[in-house]
Scaffold this motif. Structure first.
Motif, mmCIF file in Angstrom:
data_model
loop_
_atom_site.group_PDB
_atom_site.id
_atom_site.type_symbol
_atom_site.label_atom_id
_atom_site.label_comp_id
_atom_site.label_asym_id
_atom_site.label_seq_id
_atom_site.Cartn_x
_atom_site.Cartn_y
_atom_site.Cartn_z
ATOM 1 N N HIS A 189 0.981 -1.191 0.047
ATOM 2 C CA HIS A 189 0.053 -0.057 -0.070
ATOM 3 C C HIS A 189 1.067 1.365 0.049
ATOM 4 C CE1 HIS A 189 -3.758 2.167 0.216
ATOM 5 N NE2 HIS A 189 -3.430 2.795 1.159
ATOM 6 N N ALA A 190 1.479 1.608 -1.290
ATOM 7 C CA ALA A 190 2.236 2.762 -1.444
ATOM 8 C C ALA A 190 1.463 4.162 -1.325
ATOM 9 C CB ALA A 190 3.164 2.472 -2.761
ATOM 10 N N GLN A 191 2.014 4.967 -0.668
ATOM 11 C CA GLN A 191 1.699 6.203 -0.607
ATOM 12 C C GLN A 191 2.614 7.461 -0.928
ATOM 13 O OE1 GLN A 191 -2.492 6.557 0.956
ATOM 14 N NE2 GLN A 191 -1.805 5.616 -0.748
ATOM 15 N N ARG A 204 3.990 12.583 4.963
ATOM 16 C CA ARG A 204 2.998 12.028 4.031
ATOM 17 C C ARG A 204 2.331 13.015 3.288
ATOM 18 N NH1 ARG A 204 -0.977 7.319 5.816
ATOM 19 N NH2 ARG A 204 -2.019 6.755 3.967
ATOM 20 N N LEU A 205 2.202 13.037 2.201
ATOM 21 C CA LEU A 205 1.388 14.083 1.307
ATOM 22 C C LEU A 205 0.084 13.641 0.746
ATOM 23 C CD1 LEU A 205 4.381 14.935 -1.096
ATOM 24 C CD2 LEU A 205 3.582 16.378 0.942
ATOM 25 N N LEU A 206 -0.270 12.093 0.832
ATOM 26 C CA LEU A 206 -1.639 11.657 0.215
ATOM 27 C C LEU A 206 -2.037 10.775 1.200
ATOM 28 C CD1 LEU A 206 -3.826 12.071 -1.803
ATOM 29 C CD2 LEU A 206 -2.368 10.493 -3.343
ATOM 30 N N HIS A 207 -3.465 10.668 1.701
ATOM 31 C CA HIS A 207 -3.982 9.514 2.181
ATOM 32 C C HIS A 207 -5.161 9.032 1.203
ATOM 33 C CE1 HIS A 207 -2.540 11.566 5.671
ATOM 34 N NE2 HIS A 207 -2.662 10.697 6.255
ATOM 35 N N SER A 208 -5.046 7.673 0.744
ATOM 36 C CA SER A 208 -5.977 7.176 -0.326
ATOM 37 C C SER A 208 -6.035 5.636 0.034
ATOM 38 C CB SER A 208 -5.324 7.725 -1.516
ATOM 39 O OG SER A 208 -4.266 6.541 -1.992
ATOM 40 N N GLU A 209 -7.116 5.442 -0.750
ATOM 41 C CA GLU A 209 -7.090 3.750 -0.679
ATOM 42 C C GLU A 209 -6.584 3.134 -1.830
ATOM 43 O OE1 GLU A 209 -8.785 1.994 1.762
ATOM 44 O OE2 GLU A 209 -8.910 4.146 2.898
ATOM 45 N N THR A 210 -6.062 3.831 -2.816
ATOM 46 C CA THR A 210 -5.385 3.304 -3.887
ATOM 47 C C THR A 210 -3.960 3.143 -3.564
ATOM 48 O OG1 THR A 210 -5.241 5.581 -5.118
ATOM 49 C CG2 THR A 210 -7.128 4.139 -5.639
ATOM 50 N N VAL A 211 -3.019 2.510 -4.542
ATOM 51 C CA VAL A 211 -1.513 2.411 -4.491
ATOM 52 C C VAL A 211 -1.219 3.382 -5.167
ATOM 53 C CG1 VAL A 211 0.152 0.671 -4.881
ATOM 54 C CG2 VAL A 211 -2.106 -0.012 -3.773
ATOM 55 N N ALA A 221 7.302 23.616 -9.831
ATOM 56 C CA ALA A 221 6.832 23.092 -8.671
ATOM 57 C C ALA A 221 5.201 23.144 -8.191
ATOM 58 C CB ALA A 221 7.572 23.765 -7.621
ATOM 59 N N ARG A 222 4.548 23.827 -9.392
ATOM 60 C CA ARG A 222 2.995 24.123 -9.031
ATOM 61 C C ARG A 222 2.147 22.822 -9.085
ATOM 62 N NH1 ARG A 222 1.689 30.083 -11.572
ATOM 63 N NH2 ARG A 222 3.512 31.260 -10.095
ATOM 64 N N LEU A 223 2.535 21.712 -10.155
ATOM 65 C CA LEU A 223 1.741 20.898 -10.669
ATOM 66 C C LEU A 223 2.568 19.611 -10.283
ATOM 67 C CD1 LEU A 223 0.046 21.920 -13.638
ATOM 68 C CD2 LEU A 223 -0.998 22.106 -11.436
ATOM 69 N N ALA A 224 2.103 18.523 -10.198
ATOM 70 C CA ALA A 224 2.448 17.161 -10.197
ATOM 71 C C ALA A 224 1.960 16.196 -10.977
ATOM 72 C CB ALA A 224 3.059 16.693 -8.837
ATOM 73 N N SER A 225 2.412 15.119 -11.199
ATOM 74 C CA SER A 225 1.690 13.711 -11.780
ATOM 75 C C SER A 225 2.190 12.730 -11.024
ATOM 76 C CB SER A 225 2.043 13.642 -13.167
ATOM 77 O OG SER A 225 3.618 13.441 -13.515
ATOM 78 N N TYR A 226 1.223 11.583 -10.887
ATOM 79 C CA TYR A 226 1.675 10.404 -10.516
ATOM 80 C C TYR A 226 0.927 9.108 -10.976
ATOM 81 C CZ TYR A 226 -2.353 10.555 -6.987
ATOM 82 O OH TYR A 226 -3.547 10.698 -6.594
ATOM 83 N N ILE A 227 1.149 7.895 -10.615
ATOM 84 C CA ILE A 227 0.188 6.747 -11.200
ATOM 85 C C ILE A 227 -0.337 6.197 -10.060
ATOM 86 C CG2 ILE A 227 2.421 5.325 -11.347
ATOM 87 C CD1 ILE A 227 0.934 3.879 -13.768
ATOM 88 N N ARG A 228 -1.627 5.869 -10.442
ATOM 89 C CA ARG A 228 -2.471 5.312 -9.412
ATOM 90 C C ARG A 228 -2.908 3.804 -9.676
ATOM 91 N NH1 ARG A 228 -7.573 9.031 -8.250
ATOM 92 N NH2 ARG A 228 -8.437 8.273 -10.196
ATOM 93 N N PHE A 229 -2.586 3.052 -9.035
ATOM 94 C CA PHE A 229 -2.700 1.520 -9.143
ATOM 95 C C PHE A 229 -4.144 1.047 -8.320
ATOM 96 C CE2 PHE A 229 1.588 1.878 -10.463
ATOM 97 C CZ PHE A 229 1.828 0.820 -11.078
ATOM 98 N N PRO A 230 -4.814 0.124 -8.752
ATOM 99 C CA PRO A 230 -5.942 -0.227 -7.710
ATOM 100 C C PRO A 230 -5.581 -0.600 -6.328
ATOM 101 C CG PRO A 230 -6.022 -1.233 -10.142
ATOM 102 C CD PRO A 230 -4.616 -0.849 -9.865
ATOM 103 N N SER A 231 -6.502 -0.454 -5.571
ATOM 104 C CA SER A 231 -6.252 -1.122 -4.012
ATOM 105 C C SER A 231 -5.818 -2.354 -3.959
ATOM 106 C CB SER A 231 -7.522 -0.792 -3.231
ATOM 107 O OG SER A 231 -7.228 -1.168 -1.871
ATOM 108 N N THR A 233 -2.960 -3.606 -4.954
ATOM 109 C CA THR A 233 -1.713 -3.936 -5.839
ATOM 110 C C THR A 233 -0.393 -3.963 -5.081
ATOM 111 O OG1 THR A 233 -2.712 -2.679 -7.809
ATOM 112 C CG2 THR A 233 -0.616 -3.197 -7.843
ATOM 113 N N VAL A 234 0.156 -5.070 -5.477
ATOM 114 C CA VAL A 234 1.616 -5.005 -4.731
ATOM 115 C C VAL A 234 2.777 -4.595 -6.047
ATOM 116 C CG1 VAL A 234 3.443 -6.893 -3.622
ATOM 117 C CG2 VAL A 234 0.737 -6.828 -2.952
ATOM 118 N N GLY A 235 3.406 -3.835 -5.579
ATOM 119 C CA GLY A 235 4.496 -3.415 -6.533
ATOM 120 C C GLY A 235 3.752 -2.237 -7.393
ATOM 121 N N HIS A 236 4.681 -2.164 -8.911
ATOM 122 C CA HIS A 236 3.913 -1.456 -9.679
ATOM 123 C C HIS A 236 4.045 -2.184 -11.063
ATOM 124 C CE1 HIS A 236 8.187 -0.617 -11.034
ATOM 125 N NE2 HIS A 236 8.427 -0.522 -9.766
ATOM 126 N N PRO A 237 3.235 -3.259 -10.921
ATOM 127 C CA PRO A 237 3.099 -4.432 -12.148
ATOM 128 C C PRO A 237 2.768 -3.620 -13.375
ATOM 129 C CG PRO A 237 1.320 -4.683 -10.575
ATOM 130 C CD PRO A 237 2.082 -3.454 -10.035
#
Length: 288
Positions: A189-191, A204-211, A221-231, A233-237
């Motif tokens: 459960h990566a955050q 910590r910057l984000l509390h979520s149910e996703t990975v 530094a105004r915007l950021a992107s990231y990738i959201r995996f389903p709850s 998920t182990v690792g980043h497959p």
């Protein structure tokens, strides 16, 4: 360890706008490309595929970059602030430096018993951030490490007990942004979090149910992107339904835009923001 497309699968390189639009920049059913970096002149993307680097000119054309003296590459590569040097991770667990135009690469990491997975270079070009895996044993948690960009002894950044990945520097050089499992006992459960490079802060910057993986700040530094995996998920497959997410760095909890796609590994492993902070790139791997 070199990924290839599955039968009926294709590779799509997309350019997303900070305003929420997106356009298909390149597609192929012959080569699996991963992890775009944007060149300093804003004219091209650098990606890996088939164990080597490729330059995708946004006006058209894909060209292999002839780098020698390095084993097969993985999808961890970062351009130096000078725009002409690239730092690379290879499948032998070491970090290399090369000229972006090609030529002989130099190995920077020593045989210290760890695997080294590069993710960041400091704004002044003097330091690298990477994930160290002790003994090359992937049952051990990844640790955030820094080292001189010219080579030299590493230093551990305290990020708690959980597995960490994707550390990269903020544009002011004071913080490392990354994903971590330090806030949970749930496997995988990566955050998203950040730590001060000098070791004086960790939050910590984000509390979520996703990975949530691989936070990347725009140069301003105004915007950021990231990738959201389903709850769960182990690792980043690879080959999952995931979302690429755009947020304001003042509010990580409220997505400004999302791009659902079939992908995961290779989609957004490294910082892919354009130099003017208006666009970023990602890769999808749809199947017919």
């Amino acid at each position: 360890m070199i990924r290839t497309l599955r039968p009926g699968q294709r590779c799509e390189v997309w350019i997303a706008s900070a305003t929420g639009s997106s356009e298909l920049a390149f597609t192929t059913d012959e080569l699996l490309l991963e992890a775009p970096n944007w060149t300093l002149d804003g004219q091209a993307l650098i990606l890996n595929g088939d164990g080597v680097l490729w330059r995708l000119d946004l006006s058209g054309g894909l060209e292999k970059i002839a780098i020698t003296g390095v084993p097969d590459l993985n999808n961890d590569h970062v351009l130096a602030p000078d725009g002409s040097t690239i730092y690379l991770s290879a499948n032998d667990g070491h970090i290399y430096r090369a000229d972006l135009r090609g030529g002989e690469a130099d190995r920077l990491t020593s045989d210290d018993g760890s695997f080294h997975f590069l993710h960041g270079v400091s704004p002044d070009g003097l330091e690298l951030a990477y994930v160290g895996i002790d003994g090359g044993d992937f049952s051990n948690p990844g640790q955030v490490m820094t080292m001189p960009a010219a080579g030299g002894p590493p230093a551990l950044v305290d990020t708690g007990p959980g597995h960490c990945d994707g550390p990269e520097y903020s544009p002011d050089g004071k913080w490392l942004y990354f994903n971590t499992e330090s806030f949970t006992t749930q496997a995988g459960h990566a955050q998203i979090a950040r730590a001060r490079v000098d070791g004086t802060g960790f939050e910590r910057l984000l509390h979520s149910e996703t990975v949530d993986w691989f936070p990347h700040l725009a140069p301003d530094a105004r915007l950021a992107s990231y990738i959201r995996f389903p709850s769960g998920t182990v690792g980043h497959p690879a080959d999952l339904r995931v979302d690429v997410v755009l947020v304001s760095t003042s509010d990580w909890a409220t997505p400004l835009h999302t791009w659902p796609l079939f992908g995961g590994q290779g989609t957004l492993n490294v910082n892919s923001w354009s130099p003017d902070s208006t666009r970023f790139a990602f890769v999808a791997y749809p199947e017919n």
